[in-house]
Scaffold this motif. Structure first.
Motif, PDB file in Angstrom:
ATOM      1  N   ILE A 134      -7.945 -10.100   9.726  1.00 49.96           N
ATOM      2  CA  ILE A 134      -9.356 -10.357   9.433  1.00 49.96           C
ATOM      3  C   ILE A 134      -9.600 -11.818   9.790  1.00 49.96           C
ATOM      4  O   ILE A 134      -8.945 -12.695   9.218  1.00 49.96           O
ATOM      5  CB  ILE A 134      -9.635 -10.162   7.932  1.00 49.96           C
ATOM      6  CG1 ILE A 134      -9.192  -8.775   7.484  1.00 49.96           C
ATOM      7  CG2 ILE A 134     -11.094 -10.409   7.601  1.00 49.96           C
ATOM      8  CD1 ILE A 134      -9.177  -8.617   5.966  1.00 49.96           C
TER       9      ILE A 134
ATOM     10  N   CYS B 209      -9.421 -14.977   7.315  1.00 45.16           N
ATOM     11  CA  CYS B 209      -8.545 -14.684   6.170  1.00 45.16           C
ATOM     12  C   CYS B 209      -7.442 -15.756   6.108  1.00 45.16           C
ATOM     13  O   CYS B 209      -6.814 -16.059   7.122  1.00 45.16           O
ATOM     14  CB  CYS B 209      -7.937 -13.294   6.358  1.00 45.16           C
ATOM     15  SG  CYS B 209      -6.408 -13.029   5.437  1.00 45.16           S
ATOM     16  N   PRO B 210      -7.198 -16.336   4.931  1.00 43.19           N
ATOM     17  CA  PRO B 210      -6.205 -17.419   4.844  1.00 43.19           C
ATOM     18  C   PRO B 210      -4.784 -16.955   5.163  1.00 43.19           C
ATOM     19  O   PRO B 210      -3.996 -17.709   5.723  1.00 43.19           O
ATOM     20  CB  PRO B 210      -6.297 -17.867   3.382  1.00 43.19           C
ATOM     21  CG  PRO B 210      -6.874 -16.706   2.648  1.00 43.19           C
ATOM     22  CD  PRO B 210      -7.799 -16.025   3.621  1.00 43.19           C
ATOM     23  N   PHE B 211      -4.488 -15.709   4.795  1.00 43.79           N
ATOM     24  CA  PHE B 211      -3.115 -15.221   4.994  1.00 43.79           C
ATOM     25  C   PHE B 211      -2.848 -14.997   6.480  1.00 43.79           C
ATOM     26  O   PHE B 211      -1.735 -15.196   6.961  1.00 43.79           O
ATOM     27  CB  PHE B 211      -2.906 -13.946   4.172  1.00 43.79           C
ATOM     28  CG  PHE B 211      -3.369 -14.115   2.760  1.00 43.79           C
ATOM     29  CD1 PHE B 211      -2.656 -14.925   1.881  1.00 43.79           C
ATOM     30  CD2 PHE B 211      -4.553 -13.545   2.312  1.00 43.79           C
ATOM     31  CE1 PHE B 211      -3.099 -15.136   0.586  1.00 43.79           C
ATOM     32  CE2 PHE B 211      -5.004 -13.745   1.016  1.00 43.79           C
ATOM     33  CZ  PHE B 211      -4.282 -14.538   0.157  1.00 43.79           C
TER      34      PHE B 211
ATOM     35  N   ARG C 163      -2.271 -18.403   8.243  1.00 41.44           N
ATOM     36  CA  ARG C 163      -0.893 -18.918   8.142  1.00 41.44           C
ATOM     37  C   ARG C 163      -0.090 -18.565   9.388  1.00 41.44           C
ATOM     38  O   ARG C 163       0.675 -19.383   9.905  1.00 41.44           O
ATOM     39  CB  ARG C 163      -0.192 -18.287   6.936  1.00 41.44           C
ATOM     40  CG  ARG C 163      -0.648 -18.823   5.626  1.00 41.44           C
ATOM     41  CD  ARG C 163       0.023 -18.079   4.493  1.00 41.44           C
ATOM     42  NE  ARG C 163      -0.343 -18.669   3.220  1.00 41.44           N
ATOM     43  CZ  ARG C 163      -0.183 -18.079   2.043  1.00 41.44           C
ATOM     44  NH1 ARG C 163       0.355 -16.862   1.967  1.00 41.44           N
ATOM     45  NH2 ARG C 163      -0.533 -18.688   0.932  1.00 41.44           N
TER      46      ARG C 163
ATOM     47  N   ARG D 235     -11.434   1.504   6.466  1.00 37.29           N
ATOM     48  CA  ARG D 235     -10.366   1.277   7.449  1.00 37.29           C
ATOM     49  C   ARG D 235     -10.181   2.514   8.328  1.00 37.29           C
ATOM     50  O   ARG D 235     -10.186   3.644   7.820  1.00 37.29           O
ATOM     51  CB  ARG D 235      -9.036   1.000   6.776  1.00 37.29           C
ATOM     52  CG  ARG D 235      -9.010  -0.175   5.892  1.00 37.29           C
ATOM     53  CD  ARG D 235      -9.222  -1.472   6.682  1.00 37.29           C
ATOM     54  NE  ARG D 235      -8.952  -2.568   5.784  1.00 37.29           N
ATOM     55  CZ  ARG D 235      -9.739  -2.925   4.784  1.00 37.29           C
ATOM     56  NH1 ARG D 235     -10.879  -2.312   4.594  1.00 37.29           N
ATOM     57  NH2 ARG D 235      -9.415  -3.913   3.986  1.00 37.29           N
TER      58      ARG D 235
ATOM     59  N   THR E 242      -4.274  -1.381   2.400  1.00 37.36           N
ATOM     60  CA  THR E 242      -5.372  -1.946   3.196  1.00 37.36           C
ATOM     61  C   THR E 242      -5.273  -3.462   3.396  1.00 37.36           C
ATOM     62  O   THR E 242      -6.029  -4.029   4.176  1.00 37.36           O
ATOM     63  CB  THR E 242      -6.732  -1.622   2.533  1.00 37.36           C
ATOM     64  OG1 THR E 242      -6.702  -2.107   1.186  1.00 37.36           O
ATOM     65  CG2 THR E 242      -7.009  -0.137   2.549  1.00 37.36           C
ATOM     66  N   ALA E 243      -4.370  -4.126   2.679  1.00 37.33           N
ATOM     67  CA  ALA E 243      -4.318  -5.598   2.779  1.00 37.33           C
ATOM     68  C   ALA E 243      -3.795  -6.028   4.152  1.00 37.33           C
ATOM     69  O   ALA E 243      -2.871  -5.434   4.700  1.00 37.33           O
ATOM     70  CB  ALA E 243      -3.434  -6.163   1.676  1.00 37.33           C
ATOM     71  N   LEU E 244      -4.410  -7.070   4.670  1.00 38.90           N
ATOM     72  CA  LEU E 244      -4.022  -7.636   5.960  1.00 38.90           C
ATOM     73  C   LEU E 244      -3.637  -9.092   5.751  1.00 38.90           C
ATOM     74  O   LEU E 244      -4.091  -9.693   4.780  1.00 38.90           O
ATOM     75  CB  LEU E 244      -5.203  -7.530   6.934  1.00 38.90           C
ATOM     76  CG  LEU E 244      -5.654  -6.085   7.233  1.00 38.90           C
ATOM     77  CD1 LEU E 244      -6.959  -6.094   8.001  1.00 38.90           C
ATOM     78  CD2 LEU E 244      -4.585  -5.334   8.011  1.00 38.90           C
ATOM     79  N   PRO E 245      -2.823  -9.684   6.591  1.00 40.61           N
ATOM     80  CA  PRO E 245      -2.373  -9.170   7.886  1.00 40.61           C
ATOM     81  C   PRO E 245      -1.219  -8.178   7.784  1.00 40.61           C
ATOM     82  O   PRO E 245      -0.475  -8.186   6.802  1.00 40.61           O
ATOM     83  CB  PRO E 245      -1.866 -10.449   8.578  1.00 40.61           C
ATOM     84  CG  PRO E 245      -1.319 -11.264   7.438  1.00 40.61           C
ATOM     85  CD  PRO E 245      -2.261 -11.006   6.300  1.00 40.61           C
TER      86      PRO E 245
ATOM     87  N   GLU F 120       2.711  -8.529   4.290  1.00 41.29           N
ATOM     88  CA  GLU F 120       2.807  -9.742   3.464  1.00 41.29           C
ATOM     89  C   GLU F 120       2.985 -10.984   4.347  1.00 41.29           C
ATOM     90  O   GLU F 120       3.993 -11.140   5.026  1.00 41.29           O
ATOM     91  CB  GLU F 120       3.943  -9.674   2.430  1.00 41.29           C
ATOM     92  CG  GLU F 120       3.632  -8.773   1.253  1.00 41.29           C
ATOM     93  CD  GLU F 120       2.449  -9.272   0.429  1.00 41.29           C
ATOM     94  OE1 GLU F 120       2.276 -10.487   0.293  1.00 41.29           O
ATOM     95  OE2 GLU F 120       1.690  -8.430  -0.061  1.00 41.29           O
ATOM     96  N   SER F 121       2.023 -11.877   4.245  1.00 39.97           N
ATOM     97  CA  SER F 121       2.024 -13.040   5.147  1.00 39.97           C
ATOM     98  C   SER F 121       3.305 -13.868   5.064  1.00 39.97           C
ATOM     99  O   SER F 121       3.814 -14.324   6.092  1.00 39.97           O
ATOM    100  CB  SER F 121       0.800 -13.918   4.876  1.00 39.97           C
ATOM    101  OG  SER F 121       0.794 -14.408   3.555  1.00 39.97           O
TER     102      SER F 121
ATOM    103  N   ASN G 181     -13.791  -8.881  -0.280  1.00 40.30           N
ATOM    104  CA  ASN G 181     -13.282  -7.977   0.765  1.00 40.30           C
ATOM    105  C   ASN G 181     -14.302  -7.061   1.422  1.00 40.30           C
ATOM    106  O   ASN G 181     -14.038  -5.887   1.672  1.00 40.30           O
ATOM    107  CB  ASN G 181     -12.165  -7.097   0.186  1.00 40.30           C
ATOM    108  CG  ASN G 181     -10.932  -7.912  -0.113  1.00 40.30           C
ATOM    109  OD1 ASN G 181     -10.578  -8.801   0.659  1.00 40.30           O
ATOM    110  ND2 ASN G 181     -10.276  -7.631  -1.237  1.00 40.30           N
TER     111      ASN G 181
HETATM  112  N1  LIG Z   1      -0.330 -11.164  -0.420  1.00 41.02           N
HETATM  113  C1  LIG Z   1      -0.987 -10.738   0.787  1.00 41.02           C
HETATM  114  C2  LIG Z   1      -2.472 -10.869   0.604  1.00 41.02           C
HETATM  115  C3  LIG Z   1      -3.264 -10.276   1.736  1.00 41.02           C
HETATM  116  C4  LIG Z   1      -4.750 -10.127   1.412  1.00 41.02           C
HETATM  117  O1  LIG Z   1      -5.166 -10.129   0.245  1.00 41.02           O
HETATM  118  N2  LIG Z   1      -5.561 -10.014   2.451  1.00 41.02           N
HETATM  119  C5  LIG Z   1      -6.984  -9.790   2.284  1.00 41.02           C
HETATM  120  C6  LIG Z   1      -7.782 -10.564   3.302  1.00 41.02           C
HETATM  121  S1  LIG Z   1      -7.890 -12.264   2.920  1.00 41.02           S
HETATM  122  C7  LIG Z   1      -7.294  -8.336   2.577  1.00 41.02           C
HETATM  123  O2  LIG Z   1      -6.709  -7.748   3.463  1.00 41.02           O
HETATM  124  N3  LIG Z   1      -8.231  -7.789   1.863  1.00 41.02           N
HETATM  125  C8  LIG Z   1      -8.674  -6.450   2.119  1.00 41.02           C
HETATM  126  C9  LIG Z   1      -7.935  -5.431   1.315  1.00 41.02           C
HETATM  127  O3  LIG Z   1      -7.011  -5.768   0.556  1.00 41.02           O
HETATM  128  O4  LIG Z   1      -8.288  -4.258   1.468  1.00 41.02           O
HETATM  129  C10 LIG Z   1      -0.468 -11.579   1.955  1.00 41.02           C
HETATM  130  O5  LIG Z   1      -0.051 -12.725   1.717  1.00 41.02           O
HETATM  131  O6  LIG Z   1      -0.449 -11.092   3.099  1.00 41.02           O
END
Ligand SMILES: N[C@@H](CCC(=O)N[C@@H](CS)C(=O)NCC(=O)O)C(=O)O
Length: 263
Positions: free
Chosen positions: A9, A12-14, A17, A42, A54-57, A69-70, A223
Motif C-alpha cells: 500500500i 504504508c510505513p511497513f 521500511r 482484496r 489482509t495485512a501488507l506488505p 511481516e515487514s 485501512n
Molecule cells: N505488523 C505488520 C503490520 C502490517 C500492517 O498493519 N499493514 C497495514 C497497512 S499500513 C495493512 O495492511 N492494513 C490493511 C489490513 O490489515 O487489512 C508488518 O509489520 O508488516
C-alpha cells in the motif's frame, strides 16, 4: 520481471521500511512493487496467496512463496543481499540494535491509537503516553549512542525500522498539535528523529501525502474503511495528493465531506 514482488500500500510505513532498506543497498530496482487498493475488498488472487490474511506488505518470491511481516521481510532482504550490510554484523552491536528495534511495536501502537482517538477527554493522557515513548527512546540513545545522531556511524537497521513511523507521526503534529517539548528529556531522540527523516534513502513519502491520506484515521477509520456520510476514503489514489486541499485539522469538532477533502 523482477524475481521478487512486494504487494504493498503506498504510504504504508511497513512497506516504506522495505523501500528504505533496498535503497540503502542500491537494490530498489531488483524488487517489483505492486500496489494494492485497500479501499476495495482484496482481490481473490491476493487472498489465495496470503491464505486469507489482509495485512501488507507481503513479499512473493519468483516461485510463488510468500513472506509476511515487514521485519521478517527486512531480515530476508538483508540476508539475500548481504553485500551492503545495513544491520550490524558484530554480535554485540546487533543485539543493541535489536533492543532498540524492540521498542517499535509499542511506539507504533501508541501513535496510531493517539491519532485515531475521538474522545477529547483522553487527549492529555494520550499525549503523556506518547511522550513517555519518546522519553524511553531518548534514554536508550543516551545510554548507547550519546553523540549520534544515529545509533551507530550511519543510518542503519534501527533507523530503517523507525523512520517510517517518525514520518507517519507528522499526523500527530497536524491533527493533535503534538510536538516534542524543547527539553533535555527529548533532546537526543529529537536529533535522531530529525536525522532519520531527512536521510536521502528515506524520501519515499512527504508530509503532504501523509496528512492527506491519514485524514480518515484522524476521524477514527483505519485501512480504507468508509466513515459515515462519506462515499470515498482518504486512502484512494485518485485524485493525486497535490490536487486535494489540506484537510481541516480540527478533528474533534468538524467532519469533512468528500468535497472538502477534494475526493
Ligand atoms: N505488523 C505488520 C503490520 C502490517 C500492517 O498493519 N499493514 C497495514 C497497512 S499500513 C495493512 O495492511 N492494513 C490493511 C489490513 O490489515 O487489512 C508488518 O509489520 O508488516
Amino acid at each position: 520481471m523482477a524475481d521478487l514482488t512486494v504487494h504493498h500500500i503506498p504510504v504504508c510505513p511497513f512497506c516504506q521500511r522495505l523501500e528504505i532498506l533496498l535503497s540503502l543497498k542500491g537494490r530498489r530496482r531488483d524488487v517489483g512493487f505492486r500496489v494494492v487498493d485497500v479501499t476495495r475488498p482484496r482481490p481473490d488472487w491476493l487472498l489465495k496467496k496470503t491464505g486469507g490474511s489482509t495485512a501488507l506488505p507481503i513479499l512473493e518470491t519468483a516461485d510463488g512463496r510468500i513472506l509476511k511481516e515487514s521485519l521478517v521481510i527486512l531480515k530476508y532482504l538483508e540476508d539475500l543481499y548481504p553485500e551492503r550490510a545495513v544491520a550490524q554484523r558484530d554480535p554485540y552491536r546487533r543485539a543493541v540494535e535489536n533492543m532498540l528495534t524492540m521498542f517499535e511495536a509499542a511506539f507504533c501502537t501508541q501513535g496510531y491509537g493517539y491519532v485515531m482517538n475521538q474522545d477529547p477527554g483522553k487527549r492529555d493522557a494520550l499525549r503523556e503516553s506518547m511522550l513517555k515513548q519518546y522519553a524511553g527512546l531518548n534514554e536508550f540513545l543516551n545510554e548507547h549512542a550519546p553523540s549520534g545522531p544515529f545509533l551507530f556511524e550511519e543510518f542503519g537497521w534501527a533507523e530503517t525500522v523507525f523512520t517510517p513511523l517518525f514520518m507517519r507521526f507528522w499526523f500527530l503534529e497536524y491533527y493533535e498539535e503534538f510536538e516534542l517539548p524543547d527539553e533535555e528529556a527529548y533532546a537526543r531522540v529529537r536529533r535522531w528523529r530529525d536525522a532519520c527523516v531527512s536521510h536521502p534513502a528515506a524520501q519515499q513519502v512527504t508530509k503532504e501525502q501523509i496528512v492527506k491520506l491519514y485524514y480518515d484515521y484522524a476521524k477514527g477509520a483505519g485501512n480504507g474503511e468508509l466513515l459515515p456520510g462519506r462515499n470515498r476514503s482518504s486512502f484512494i489514489f485518485e485524485p493525486d495528493w497535490p490536487a486535494r486541499p489540506w484537510p481541516p485539522s480540527d478533528k474533534y469538532r468538524h467532519s469533512a465531506t468528500d468535497g472538502e477533502l477534494g475526493l
